[in-house]
Design an enzyme around this catalytic site. Structure first.
Site, PDB file in Angstrom:
ATOM      1  N   ASP A 174       0.838  -1.203   0.000  1.00 58.65           N
ATOM      2  CA  ASP A 174       0.000   0.000   0.000  1.00 58.65           C
ATOM      3  C   ASP A 174       0.870   1.249   0.000  1.00 58.65           C
ATOM      4  O   ASP A 174       1.508   1.579   1.002  1.00 58.65           O
ATOM      5  CB  ASP A 174      -0.917   0.000   1.223  1.00 58.65           C
ATOM      6  CG  ASP A 174      -2.007   1.058   1.129  1.00 58.65           C
ATOM      7  OD1 ASP A 174      -1.989   1.842   0.162  1.00 58.65           O
ATOM      8  OD2 ASP A 174      -2.872   1.099   2.016  1.00 58.65           O
ATOM      9  N   ASP A 192      -2.551   5.251  -5.903  1.00 53.32           N
ATOM     10  CA  ASP A 192      -2.657   4.493  -4.655  1.00 53.32           C
ATOM     11  C   ASP A 192      -2.654   3.004  -4.987  1.00 53.32           C
ATOM     12  O   ASP A 192      -3.632   2.465  -5.508  1.00 53.32           O
ATOM     13  CB  ASP A 192      -3.936   4.868  -3.911  1.00 53.32           C
ATOM     14  CG  ASP A 192      -4.004   4.216  -2.528  1.00 53.32           C
ATOM     15  OD1 ASP A 192      -3.088   3.443  -2.188  1.00 53.32           O
ATOM     16  OD2 ASP A 192      -4.970   4.474  -1.795  1.00 53.32           O
TER      17      ASP A 192
END
Length: 630
Positions: free
Chosen positions: A101, A297
């Site tokens: 992430d 992202d």
């Protein structure tokens, strides 16, 4: 974090939190401070854990001579909702599957004393089993536990899942393709999980965002890697991929765009337009400049555009594929844009049916996308595909998730505030891009110590001038389930023999056991038939190849780690003696079988002969029958 389905909610979350003073092994106290944690207002999914981000940003000089850590990626963006990599924490190392992430700033795993943690892929982290673990002690600059002994952290996410725990420091290892040796780093040890963090299969999160607790920032601050990292997600039919922590020689034709760290705490790009089938969408360039701009992202699954941009994009795509039949999406609760393409699920011809898409940057350069970068498979209809791009509602941020960067090497050059894109097959990145091509030659082979079992470091296990080695036992751990591995043992044995450049008959596998979702197995290597001994050089080379992770396994076997090894002396009796004994035993067994058969035949003959002796008795009976009429 990953967004695995289309259902969406809109939320805004602000967390105020100070980060702690923690003590390095050398005793130096370093103050970590952070401004408020801010979550953007954007669509989140039921399986999402869009992460909190620290806005603390540091600019460091790039040291190109520094090593890097190359790590494999596992799982699939749309099937699992995320990609994971493997980290090993502690001494001896404990393995974890962590979601990659780029928007998270904390790395955390479930702790052994967690009373509300889900059932994940691997066992919980056991601090008490690690000889190198140290808690981050409570101080005036961190939130503390109820006993005022240890620093704690808390993360809440936009889809209402959360993670709480304590902060600890331990050795972190990066796998068998990393140039980095294990390094100390601060991470979260979870004591509570809720929502999707509780139900997901992955163990936790590896934070690659911009913040003091980010794993990237910690490695850069210690001067271990250059201020850069890269991600390469596999394609629609392959999954997997690679991650590189640190810099390397980038491809000459990589497309770079500016990323403004002062604009937002997220990795953003200066997107100014979109082309569909070579035609620019009629949009103001400022449409992509709202809120946090255009954000990359890696933990988000799909792409989300401002409403005006989405409407123009959807209309342009539908115009290019107007002959296709439009169908309902997989979930009747949401209005997806889906098309029935072909009876089969073969995605190889999508580029001939769907238009190309280009992301246009302020510099005038463009980043070319293929259909797999904006489509996902229909889960209920074979040969059907849906748009993986959605409107972002009231949030004016452009959020580009993992689907947009499939089969694309993305370099986050934080030192130069740029993001680079290079189209490639991420499942074959090592062949297409020699990241490790400029490595220095490896040092001479040296037999490693059995760190996880020091009792084996005896003179009988370390080769000396007079040591006789007749067998090498290597106990290894594989990151695949034992039930999955059992039918593939013969194939694995052949892989080991090929990697060691020895005959298949010299390698056999035994003692297969399960260790959670991992497998423990013993690899036994024996000399050739013409020799009953290994030379010390050969034995050292074999063990070192396992210890230094020079054995390359196919992806189906996961990663491996050498736990212990033992060099055994030759067994009593030479091979020809053993063979002779086997031959003698076989002859004896055959002789016994033949004797038993002969004895059985003799018994049958004997019984037949005996039955003939009673014939006179039969004659008497007949004569007696002849007298019955009187």
């Amino acid at each position: 974090m990953a967004l695995a389905s289309i259902g969406a909610t809109v939320s805004l979350l602000i967390i105020y939190q100070s980060l702690p003073i923690y003590t390095h092994a050398a005793g130096e106290n370093i103050v970590l401070q952070s401004p408020p944690m801010v979550f953007p207002l954007f669509l989140s999914q039921p399986n999402s854990t869009s992460s909190s981000r620290s806005v603390s940003v540091h600019h460091r000089k790039l040291h190109k001579s520094l090593p890097h850590s190359r790590m494999r990626l596992y799982d699939d963006l749309l099937l699992n909702g995320y990609y994971t990599t493997r980290l090993w924490i502690g001494t001896p190392p404990q393995m974890f599957a962590l979601i990659v992430d780029s928007g998270s700033t904390v790395t955390y795993v479930p702790c052994s004393d967690c009373e509300q943690c889900g059932k994940h892929q691997d066992p919980k982290f056991q601090p008490e089993m690690s000889s190198t673990y140290q808690p981050v002690k409570c101080n005036m600059d961190c939130n503390c536990d109820d006993d005022k002994e240890q620093c704690v952290y808390e993360r809440e996410y936009a889809e209402h899942s959360s993670s709480k725990g304590v902060l600890g420091e331990d050795l972190i290892s990066f796998g068998n393709e990393s140039q980095l040796t294990p390094q100390r780093a601060v991470f979260g040890c979870e004591t509570l999980e809720t929502g999707d963090l509780y139900s997901q299969r992955a163990d936790g999160i590896i934070g690659l965002g911009q913040g003091d607790l980010s794993l990237v920032d910690q490695l850069v601050d210690k001067g271990l890697i250059s201020n850069s990292f890269a991600l390469c997600y596999g394609g629609m039919d392959l999954g997997g991929g690679s991650m590189v922590l640190g810099g390397f020689a980038y491809p000459s034709d990589m497309i770079f765009t500016d990323s403004d760290p002062d604009r937002s705490p997220y990795y953003n790009i200066d997107l100014t337009g979109i082309r569909v089938a070579g035609k620019q969408l009629s949009l103001s360039s400022g449409v992509f400049d709202g809120e946090h701009g255009a954000v990359l992202d890696s933990g988000t699954t799909y792409a989300y555009l401002p409403d005006a941009a989405f409407a123009a994009f959807e209309e342009a795509v539908m115009r290019e594929v107007s002959p296709l039949k439009q169908i309902d999406g997989p979930d009747p609760n949401f209005k997806d844009t889906c098309f029935h393409v072909a009876p089969s699920n073969d995605a190889s011809g999508l580029s001939k049916i769907f238009p190309s898409v280009e992301m246009v940057f302020k510099s005038g350069q463009s980043w070319l996308l293929s259909p797999e970068n904006y489509l996902f498979r229909h889960s209920k209809v074979h040969g059907a595909y849906c748009l993986g791009v959605f409107p972002n509602g009231k949030d004016h941020t452009t959020l580009l998730g993992g689907i947009v960067v499939r089969n694309t090497l993305v370099v986050y050059d934080r030192e130069n505030s740029k993001v680079g894109f290079w189209r490639t097959n991420c499942s074959e990145l090592s062949d297409r891009l020699p990241i490790d091509g400029a490595l220095p030659p490896p040092p001479p082979a040296k037999l490693p110590l059995n760190e996880s079992n020091p009792s084996l470091n005896t003179s009988s296990n370390l080769p000396g001038e007079k040591t006789q080695i007749g067998q090498i036992n290597l106990d290894i751990q594989l990151t695949v389930n034992s039930s999955y591995l059992k039918p593939r043992l013969e194939e694995l044995s052949k892989v080991f023999s090929k990697e060691l450049d020895i005959k298949p008959t010299q390698v056999y596998l035994s003692n297969l056991t399960s260790n959670g979702n991992n497998s423990l197995i013993r690899v036994v290597v024996i000399p050739t038939e013409s020799s009953s001994l290994f030379s010390n050089v050969t034995a050292t080379s074999i063990v070192s190849r396992f210890s230094n992770h020079q054995i390359k396994l196919p992806d189906i076997f996961g990663d491996y780690q050498l736990l212990t090894y033992k060099l055994e002396p030759p067994r009593k009796g030479t091979r020809w003696q053993v063979k002779n004994i086997i031959v003698v035993i076989a002859i004896v067994m055959v002789s016994v079988v033949v004797s038993l058969l002969a004895y059985g035949v003799w018994l049958m003959w004997k019984r037949k002969q005996t039955s003939n002796l009673y014939k006179p008795v039969d004659d008497a009976i007949v004569a007696e029958q002849e007298l019955q009429p009187l």
